[in-house]
Design a protein around this motif. Sequence first.
Motif, PDB file in Angstrom:
ATOM      1  N   SER A  57      22.824  40.719  28.241  1.00  0.00           N
ATOM      2  CA  SER A  57      21.927  40.357  29.337  1.00  0.00           C
ATOM      3  C   SER A  57      22.140  41.238  30.563  1.00  0.00           C
ATOM      4  O   SER A  57      21.227  41.402  31.369  1.00  0.00           O
ATOM      5  CB  SER A  57      22.135  38.888  29.723  1.00  0.00           C
ATOM      6  N   GLY A  58      23.347  41.798  30.699  1.00  0.00           N
ATOM      7  CA  GLY A  58      23.640  42.665  31.841  1.00  0.00           C
ATOM      8  C   GLY A  58      23.796  41.936  33.149  1.00  0.00           C
ATOM      9  O   GLY A  58      23.808  42.555  34.218  1.00  0.00           O
ATOM     10  N   ASP A  59      23.910  40.597  33.085  1.00  0.00           N
ATOM     11  CA  ASP A  59      24.011  39.810  34.320  1.00  0.00           C
ATOM     12  C   ASP A  59      25.413  39.849  34.929  1.00  0.00           C
ATOM     13  O   ASP A  59      25.598  39.457  36.080  1.00  0.00           O
ATOM     14  CB  ASP A  59      23.623  38.348  34.047  1.00  0.00           C
ATOM     15  N   ALA A  60      26.406  40.251  34.151  1.00  0.00           N
ATOM     16  CA  ALA A  60      27.794  40.235  34.639  1.00  0.00           C
ATOM     17  C   ALA A  60      28.388  41.636  34.534  1.00  0.00           C
ATOM     18  O   ALA A  60      27.734  42.582  34.105  1.00  0.00           O
ATOM     19  CB  ALA A  60      28.608  39.228  33.831  1.00  0.00           C
ATOM     20  N   ASP A  61      29.646  41.740  34.927  1.00  0.00           N
ATOM     21  CA  ASP A  61      30.372  42.998  34.811  1.00  0.00           C
ATOM     22  C   ASP A  61      30.547  43.308  33.321  1.00  0.00           C
ATOM     23  O   ASP A  61      31.353  42.687  32.628  1.00  0.00           O
ATOM     24  CB  ASP A  61      31.727  42.852  35.497  1.00  0.00           C
ATOM     25  N   VAL A  62      29.766  44.265  32.814  1.00  0.00           N
ATOM     26  CA  VAL A  62      29.715  44.538  31.378  1.00  0.00           C
ATOM     27  C   VAL A  62      31.086  44.944  30.845  1.00  0.00           C
ATOM     28  O   VAL A  62      31.509  44.489  29.776  1.00  0.00           O
ATOM     29  CB  VAL A  62      28.670  45.628  31.071  1.00  0.00           C
ATOM     30  N   GLU A  63      31.791  45.778  31.581  1.00  0.00           N
ATOM     31  CA  GLU A  63      33.085  46.254  31.096  1.00  0.00           C
ATOM     32  C   GLU A  63      34.099  45.126  30.975  1.00  0.00           C
ATOM     33  O   GLU A  63      34.861  45.053  30.004  1.00  0.00           O
ATOM     34  CB  GLU A  63      33.622  47.350  32.020  1.00  0.00           C
ATOM     35  N   SER A  64      34.121  44.208  31.944  1.00  0.00           N
ATOM     36  CA  SER A  64      35.078  43.102  31.865  1.00  0.00           C
ATOM     37  C   SER A  64      34.718  42.142  30.747  1.00  0.00           C
ATOM     38  O   SER A  64      35.606  41.610  30.067  1.00  0.00           O
ATOM     39  CB  SER A  64      35.125  42.361  33.208  1.00  0.00           C
TER      40      SER A  64
END
Length: 843
Positions: free
Chosen positions: A550-557
């Motif tokens: 969804s890309g709503d959060a920090d993708v890497e974490s």
Amino acid sequence: MNCGLVTEKNEPVPLKSISVEVRVQDHVATVSSTLQYVNEEERPLEALFVFPLPADAAVCHFSAKIGEQEIVAEVQERETARDRYDDAVSSGQQAFLLEESKESPDVFRLSVGCLSPGQNAAVTIIYVTELAVQADHSLRFCLPAVLNPRYTPAGSAAGIVSEISSGCGSVPYTLTLSVHVSSPKPISKLESSCTLDPLVFLHSDHTQATVNLSPGHMFDKDVELFVFYQDTHQPSAIVEAGVTTAPSGSLMRDPVVMISLYPEFPEEVMSSLATQGEFIFVMDRSGSMSNTRIESAKDTLLLLLKSLPMGCYFNIYGFGSRFESFYPKSVKYNQKTMDQALKRVKKMKADLGGTKILEPLKHIYSQPCYPDHPRQLFIFTDGEVRNTKEVLDLVKHHAHSHRCFSFGIGEGASTALITGMAREGSGHAQFITGTDRMQPKVMQSLRFALQPAVVNISVDWTLPDGITVDTLSPPINVLFQGQRSLIYAHLKGESSGGSEGTVTVKYSLKDQPVTNQLHFCLKPTEETGLAVHRLAARTLIRSLEQKERSGDADVESVRSRIVELSVQAGVSSVRTAFIAINKDSRQTVKGPLLQRRVPTQGTAYGLLSDLKRRGLDIYSQPSEYRPRSQLRYMCVDESFLGPQSAQPQAPERTKSKSLLGSLRQALFKNQDSQKFIQSERKDAQNSRNGDLYSTLLVNDRASYSSRSRLRTYEPTRYCRDPILASHQASSLDKQRDLLVQLVSLQKASGCWELDATLADVFGKMEDELTNQKPAQVDGSVWATLLALIWLYGCKIEQQVEWQFVAMKAASWIGSQKVGDLSRCVCEGNVLLGCHVTKEALGI
């Protein structure tokens, strides 16, 4: 032509057998599959096998045994595992890699690298999965044996699903399956669409039993088992202890609880079904839906249209490479719009090409909803799509505005797509396989759709001091009568004395507040291994994967958390892979390593889907618009049946034959060549009059009891063209389906008219119906009463299919001024030879 027995160069396939052991504990199954490989060639080789698993499975073990040495795989970050595998294989070491498809979580790829000539390797994969509750209260276990090629839209990136290469004949490996069932409740029986050995009970209380699959399974259908317990399902809780060696505070260190909820709604609430709503039926009309599938779908749409309540809204979509709808937007349900829709349903064909489901869904979601008419989406598909996760994300994004009921049709339907759409759309999923009738399962889902919506669902925990809870499952958005809902939770801390917890579920049903409570013991209740922890980890990983997309959060974490949880729990994810390397083995490899792809059984539908994926657009347009040469002189060889980049150098092509003839030869190997020549001569004539698919598939006729899944097969008697013979048999069966004829005559209001066509359904002349009509009764009332008496007296075993048709009819009669209704029912019983009471008719 390569149909999966050997390669076109007559090269042996290295996979020889699959042995499966299943342990069912209540509603959780642990499945251990051992794949036996043998390299019968003179050079080291790499074997690649793309195969299906249940979409909700948590793969938790992967190991390989070479001789007496066993190597247990580790879960590592995906790219790291791939690099280690490539390095090991290129240096001559034996290596094993297990990866989950990024496109669809029900497809895996197993790579067995650098098998020495003559060497044996046994690869074991273990996974745990929950068993779904069926309408008859059984638990369904499915061992996927059929994997059809997935339609890949143009411009899409290639992935594991693009490597699916299905055989159209028998596969060269065997399957053995043993099942052990244990439960606190007595086991009453096991049923299957496949042939089983007799059920053996291990204890007198029938709480443990074993059963084996009879030898000779042909991988022509998935292996389905249905487990029946004597007591109906009850709410329960399983607390499982963690692993003391796991890191402190981690999910694997602490206890995990699995809560199973089975809501029972008040009878007075359930008897009042909704009379409003917007019902959108989305029908897969790709080429793989042709023949019996599309005909069954048309009968189902007829039943659905007749069952809708007056005053609701509806629309019907068909999709393939493109999509079309009956109306620009949903229309009000009445006699006129129903008749219009039925005329178009009769003309429906599986003629829209590939399986692109995303575009029609986007179009539906772009349409505004009607106030006070909740949107209910019914999606029918064989599930052969590549962009599964993109579809699921779209459904989830619009979950607030609709409910989604999905139906997987045929063998090899994607469980990830079908169950995922229902889960994300707060609906219900059904699978229609083998000789299952589509109509009963669809009507059960319609009943769910007409049930009052459960809203304002909340879950609260009451635990002793010192213990906190972290709910791992997504919030519950839907509850259905008789269906299970699962909650996984992580229990943290130490109790200061109390040993019991309580979970409280509150919700509103028709503006009435409802509270359900379940008390459970915090002490681990039974030895379940780590099945509950792994299922809980799998649930959390799936939620994190959706969050990442969804890309709503920090993708890497989020990605790091997925890898960390997958490695700690030892379960598969899209960001990790299982890797095992035999560091003691090393051999010199001269030249490129031989690569062998193990075929997975697919259907004839799947084979043509694969041809479509390779650029052969043989079903995107009606046959009358196709050049005859396209049908008669298309050569099918190995380059079309497997991934082109991975195939050995193809030999010189043999003499061209028609596509239809080649497929017939694959499907009917036992027919002599003269019959094939005769049938090929008819291909051009057949193709002028109908779709190519309408002459492609043959099915065994099967006798099927609506009360049992045990099938008795009778082979079709072949005429000169066996496919044409099957079509003729299917047509005769359709003519005999009196229930469909009766339903087709009902008006949108719920009544029938007194005429010759209705009399024909009853096996009577029109005069017989008219002469027996009580004088004071209107003709439509008399006809509707007779239809109800006939349904209850002659078709009671199919009541689940016509229940809404009958409810509409009874409601319509109740709105009419009928004098002596009891006398009318008696007269109708005499005329039709039935014994139905007025009370049974629900009037």
